[in-house]
Each structure stands twice: as structure tokens, then as C-alpha cells.
Scaffold this motif. Sequence first.
Motif, PDB file in Angstrom:
ATOM      1  N   CYS A  20     -31.174 -34.198 -27.374  1.00  0.00           N
ATOM      2  CA  CYS A  20     -32.123 -34.130 -26.260  1.00  0.00           C
ATOM      3  C   CYS A  20     -33.005 -32.888 -26.390  1.00  0.00           C
ATOM      4  O   CYS A  20     -34.227 -32.972 -26.221  1.00  0.00           O
ATOM      5  N   TYR A  30     -38.435 -37.067 -20.358  1.00  0.00           N
ATOM      6  CA  TYR A  30     -37.025 -37.384 -20.128  1.00  0.00           C
ATOM      7  C   TYR A  30     -36.713 -38.872 -20.272  1.00  0.00           C
ATOM      8  O   TYR A  30     -35.644 -39.242 -20.751  1.00  0.00           O
ATOM      9  N   LYS A  31     -37.639 -39.750 -19.896  1.00  0.00           N
ATOM     10  CA  LYS A  31     -37.356 -41.186 -19.983  1.00  0.00           C
ATOM     11  C   LYS A  31     -37.228 -41.644 -21.431  1.00  0.00           C
ATOM     12  O   LYS A  31     -36.287 -42.360 -21.792  1.00  0.00           O
ATOM     13  N   ALA A  34     -34.085 -40.126 -22.984  1.00  0.00           N
ATOM     14  CA  ALA A  34     -32.887 -40.852 -22.558  1.00  0.00           C
ATOM     15  C   ALA A  34     -32.745 -42.157 -23.330  1.00  0.00           C
ATOM     16  O   ALA A  34     -31.651 -42.514 -23.774  1.00  0.00           O
ATOM     17  N   GLN A  35     -33.862 -42.848 -23.512  1.00  0.00           N
ATOM     18  CA  GLN A  35     -33.845 -44.112 -24.251  1.00  0.00           C
ATOM     19  C   GLN A  35     -33.430 -43.881 -25.704  1.00  0.00           C
ATOM     20  O   GLN A  35     -32.566 -44.593 -26.228  1.00  0.00           O
ATOM     21  N   ASN A  40     -28.031 -41.663 -19.835  1.00  0.00           N
ATOM     22  CA  ASN A  40     -28.526 -41.947 -18.503  1.00  0.00           C
ATOM     23  C   ASN A  40     -29.783 -41.124 -18.231  1.00  0.00           C
ATOM     24  O   ASN A  40     -29.816 -39.913 -18.480  1.00  0.00           O
ATOM     25  N   ALA A  41     -30.817 -41.766 -17.714  1.00  0.00           N
ATOM     26  CA  ALA A  41     -32.092 -41.090 -17.476  1.00  0.00           C
ATOM     27  C   ALA A  41     -31.971 -39.954 -16.465  1.00  0.00           C
ATOM     28  O   ALA A  41     -32.649 -38.933 -16.591  1.00  0.00           O
ATOM     29  N   TYR A  42     -31.107 -40.100 -15.467  1.00  0.00           N
ATOM     30  CA  TYR A  42     -30.958 -39.053 -14.459  1.00  0.00           C
ATOM     31  C   TYR A  42     -30.305 -37.795 -15.044  1.00  0.00           C
ATOM     32  O   TYR A  42     -30.653 -36.675 -14.689  1.00  0.00           O
ATOM     33  N   ARG A  45     -32.980 -36.223 -17.153  1.00  0.00           N
ATOM     34  CA  ARG A  45     -33.994 -35.615 -16.293  1.00  0.00           C
ATOM     35  C   ARG A  45     -33.548 -34.214 -15.862  1.00  0.00           C
ATOM     36  O   ARG A  45     -34.348 -33.280 -15.853  1.00  0.00           O
TER      37      ARG A  45
END
Length: 66
Positions: A20, A30-31, A34-35, A40-42, A45
Motif C-alpha cells: 500500500c 485508496y480505492k 485497495a483493489q 478492504n477499502a476502508y 483509506r
Amino acid sequence: MEEKTASVKHRVPTEKRQECLSLFEQGYGYKKTAQLAGLNAYTVREYKRRYAAGDISWASRGGFLQ
């Protein structure tokens, strides 16, 4: 009597957190991070918010909430 189930917190492996960080340094949001990292996107984030604030300690510790 009702049985209580304990909430289990899963730690994100150091390798994934460092992935990350690398993606943030390359300019990913962040999206997309995450992908690409499969997280998890949260969670990502929150990593992004800390990264933007100049805190990268989350990338090398044993877990996010310590």
C-alpha cells in the motif's frame, strides 16, 4: 443461555501494508490501492489518511491499531 461470540480483528500482513505504501508513493488513491492489494477499502483509506499526514509507521508495524 445465549453464547457470545468474540469479535476477531485480523491484522493486515506487513507485506500488504508495504505494498500500500509503495502504491501511495506511485500516486494511487485508496480505492485503486485497495483493489490492487486485495484489501478492504476502508482500511486502506485510513492508511492513506495517515500517509497524507506524514505518518508511515503503520507500514512497518505488526498491526494497524497498536
